[in-house]
Design an enzyme around this catalytic site. Structure first.
Site, PDB file in Angstrom:
ATOM      1  N   GLU A 102       0.836  -1.203   0.000  1.00  0.00           N
ATOM      2  CA  GLU A 102       0.000   0.000   0.000  1.00  0.00           C
ATOM      3  C   GLU A 102       0.867   1.248   0.000  1.00  0.00           C
ATOM      4  O   GLU A 102       1.992   1.228   0.508  1.00  0.00           O
ATOM      5  CB  GLU A 102      -0.880   0.036   1.252  1.00  0.00           C
ATOM      6  CG  GLU A 102      -2.306  -0.429   1.033  1.00  0.00           C
ATOM      7  CD  GLU A 102      -3.149   0.526   0.195  1.00  0.00           C
ATOM      8  OE1 GLU A 102      -2.598   1.313  -0.594  1.00  0.00           O
ATOM      9  OE2 GLU A 102      -4.383   0.471   0.345  1.00  0.00           O
ATOM     10  N   ASP A 103       0.313   2.329  -0.524  1.00  0.00           N
ATOM     11  CA  ASP A 103       1.032   3.606  -0.421  1.00  0.00           C
ATOM     12  C   ASP A 103       0.787   4.245   0.945  1.00  0.00           C
ATOM     13  O   ASP A 103       1.691   4.809   1.543  1.00  0.00           O
ATOM     14  CB  ASP A 103       0.642   4.569  -1.561  1.00  0.00           C
ATOM     15  CG  ASP A 103      -0.864   4.775  -1.668  1.00  0.00           C
ATOM     16  OD1 ASP A 103      -1.624   3.892  -1.229  1.00  0.00           O
ATOM     17  OD2 ASP A 103      -1.275   5.821  -2.193  1.00  0.00           O
ATOM     18  N   ASP A 106      -4.413   4.694   6.355  1.00  0.00           N
ATOM     19  CA  ASP A 106      -5.056   5.879   6.922  1.00  0.00           C
ATOM     20  C   ASP A 106      -6.071   5.416   7.977  1.00  0.00           C
ATOM     21  O   ASP A 106      -5.696   5.076   9.099  1.00  0.00           O
ATOM     22  CB  ASP A 106      -5.698   6.629   5.744  1.00  0.00           C
ATOM     23  CG  ASP A 106      -6.131   8.040   6.068  1.00  0.00           C
ATOM     24  OD1 ASP A 106      -6.388   8.327   7.241  1.00  0.00           O
ATOM     25  OD2 ASP A 106      -6.231   8.866   5.150  1.00  0.00           O
ATOM     26  N   PHE A 155      -2.167  16.626   4.147  1.00  0.00           N
ATOM     27  CA  PHE A 155      -2.540  16.156   2.812  1.00  0.00           C
ATOM     28  C   PHE A 155      -1.263  15.894   2.019  1.00  0.00           C
ATOM     29  O   PHE A 155      -0.613  16.825   1.556  1.00  0.00           O
ATOM     30  CB  PHE A 155      -3.421  17.174   2.105  1.00  0.00           C
ATOM     31  CG  PHE A 155      -4.294  16.548   1.068  1.00  0.00           C
ATOM     32  CD1 PHE A 155      -3.761  15.708   0.099  1.00  0.00           C
ATOM     33  CD2 PHE A 155      -5.659  16.772   1.078  1.00  0.00           C
ATOM     34  CE1 PHE A 155      -4.572  15.106  -0.844  1.00  0.00           C
ATOM     35  CE2 PHE A 155      -6.482  16.171   0.135  1.00  0.00           C
ATOM     36  CZ  PHE A 155      -5.930  15.332  -0.830  1.00  0.00           C
ATOM     37  N   ASP A 162      -2.241  10.837  -4.777  1.00  0.00           N
ATOM     38  CA  ASP A 162      -2.862  11.869  -5.609  1.00  0.00           C
ATOM     39  C   ASP A 162      -3.716  12.844  -4.816  1.00  0.00           C
ATOM     40  O   ASP A 162      -4.092  12.592  -3.665  1.00  0.00           O
ATOM     41  CB  ASP A 162      -3.781  11.206  -6.642  1.00  0.00           C
ATOM     42  CG  ASP A 162      -5.085  10.687  -6.002  1.00  0.00           C
ATOM     43  OD1 ASP A 162      -5.004   9.950  -4.999  1.00  0.00           O
ATOM     44  OD2 ASP A 162      -6.170  11.036  -6.491  1.00  0.00           O
ATOM     45  N   ARG A 168       0.470  12.156  -8.847  1.00  0.00           N
ATOM     46  CA  ARG A 168       0.979  10.804  -8.580  1.00  0.00           C
ATOM     47  C   ARG A 168       2.415  10.643  -9.088  1.00  0.00           C
ATOM     48  O   ARG A 168       3.189   9.855  -8.545  1.00  0.00           O
ATOM     49  CB  ARG A 168       0.107   9.744  -9.271  1.00  0.00           C
ATOM     50  CG  ARG A 168      -1.301   9.607  -8.695  1.00  0.00           C
ATOM     51  CD  ARG A 168      -1.946   8.336  -9.215  1.00  0.00           C
ATOM     52  NE  ARG A 168      -3.389   8.303  -9.051  1.00  0.00           N
ATOM     53  CZ  ARG A 168      -4.032   7.889  -7.954  1.00  0.00           C
ATOM     54  NH1 ARG A 168      -3.357   7.479  -6.908  1.00  0.00           N
ATOM     55  NH2 ARG A 168      -5.351   7.889  -7.920  1.00  0.00           N
TER      56      ARG A 168
HETATM   57  C1  PRP Z   1      -5.993   5.464  -0.609  1.00  0.00           C
HETATM   58  C2  PRP Z   1      -4.761   4.590  -0.406  1.00  0.00           C
HETATM   59  C3  PRP Z   1      -5.302   3.391   0.308  1.00  0.00           C
HETATM   60  C4  PRP Z   1      -6.457   3.962   1.110  1.00  0.00           C
HETATM   61  C5  PRP Z   1      -6.042   4.149   2.522  1.00  0.00           C
HETATM   62  O1  PRP Z   1      -6.634   5.048  -1.765  1.00  0.00           O
HETATM   63  O2  PRP Z   1      -4.142   4.257  -1.616  1.00  0.00           O
HETATM   64  O3  PRP Z   1      -5.736   2.399  -0.577  1.00  0.00           O
HETATM   65  O4  PRP Z   1      -6.802   5.216   0.525  1.00  0.00           O
HETATM   66  O5  PRP Z   1      -7.071   4.703   3.268  1.00  0.00           O
HETATM   67  P1  PRP Z   1      -7.829   3.920   4.432  1.00  0.00           P
HETATM   68  O6  PRP Z   1      -6.783   3.354   5.351  1.00  0.00           O
HETATM   69  O7  PRP Z   1      -8.624   5.035   5.077  1.00  0.00           O
HETATM   70  O8  PRP Z   1      -8.701   2.878   3.818  1.00  0.00           O
HETATM   71  P2  PRP Z   1      -7.669   5.946  -2.550  1.00  0.00           P
HETATM   72  O9  PRP Z   1      -9.055   5.526  -2.185  1.00  0.00           O
HETATM   73  O10 PRP Z   1      -7.311   7.389  -2.390  1.00  0.00           O
HETATM   74  O11 PRP Z   1      -7.424   5.475  -4.057  1.00  0.00           O
HETATM   75  P3  PRP Z   1      -6.089   5.476  -4.934  1.00  0.00           P
HETATM   76  O12 PRP Z   1      -5.196   4.383  -4.391  1.00  0.00           O
HETATM   77  O13 PRP Z   1      -6.574   5.189  -6.307  1.00  0.00           O
HETATM   78  O14 PRP Z   1      -5.448   6.833  -4.799  1.00  0.00           O
END
Ligand code: PRP
Length: 183
Positions: A102-103, A106, A155, A162, A168
């Site tokens: 994962e990136d 959260d 942020f 993104d 990105r």
């Molecule tokens: C982001 C990130 C994780 C998730 C983390 O994805 O890449 O997958 O949110 O958040 P959480 O712990 O609150 O679930 P996003 O929905 O922004 O999509 P993306 O990966 O396409 O940017």
């Protein structure tokens, strides 16, 4: 911080070089654990695609790669916590050791859903590797096994992350200027 996108960045949190050094460390730390396990690295699209490309090269063990895409139901800014798979992995994972890449971790909604999903499908183990961790925002009891950097609740964009699909491809991770997203 040069260029059109760079002008929207308040502060660089981690430079390209700092990220590369940390990813190398993480890969080296993971390699002995997975040496004889033929893990499947599963990248959570889209944010993790750049980290995925770097971590699999930093962790020099025989492995498979897979990609999964998910979306949260409802308003993205007030996530319901319900996660839907929009693109699933393509191979049988029963009895396999997984590394979910994962990136950012959260609220934990995404990874806690995926961890359960993979275990239900019979994975032998699910290891979580996230580049960034925002522990202050956690709503689900989920813990990452490997964390690149713990970050403040700001942020952040770049290196896969993104805002409205932009930034990105910034090679570094930076804090976005509030005026960019508050308009
Ligand atoms: C982001 C990130 C994780 C998730 C983390 O994805 O890449 O997958 O949110 O958040 P959480 O712990 O609150 O679930 P996003 O929905 O922004 O999509 P993306 O990966 O396409 O940017």
């Amino acid at each position: 911080m040069n260029g059109e996108m760079g002008q929207d960045i308040l502060k660089v949190l981690y430079t390209e070089e700092e990220i590369a050094a940390r990813v190398r460390e993480l890969g080296a730390e993971m390699a002995p654990k997975f040496q004889d396990k033929r893990p499947i690295f599963i990248s959570v699209l889209r944010g993790a695609f750049i980290f995925m490309a770097d971590i699999v090269r930093a962790c020099q063990v025989p492995c498979d790669v897979e990609f999964i895409a998910v979306s949260s139901y409802g308003d993205a800014t007030a996530s319901s916590g319900v996660v839907k798979i929009t693109h699933d992995i393509q191979q049988d994972i029963s009895g396999r050791h997984l590394v979910v890449v994962e990136d950012i971790l959260d609220s934990g909604n995404t990874l806690s859903f995926l961890q359960q999903y993979f275990l239900t499908k019979g994975a032998a183990s699910v290891t979580i590797c996230t580049l960034l961790d925002k522990p202050e925002r956690r709503k689900k009891a989920i813990h990452a096994d490997y964390v690149g950097f713990a970050v403040p609740d700001e942020f952040v964009v770049g290196y896969g992350l993104d805002y409205a699909q932009k930034y990105r491809n910034l090679p570094y991770i930076g804090i976005l200027k509030p005026e960019v997203y508050s308009n």
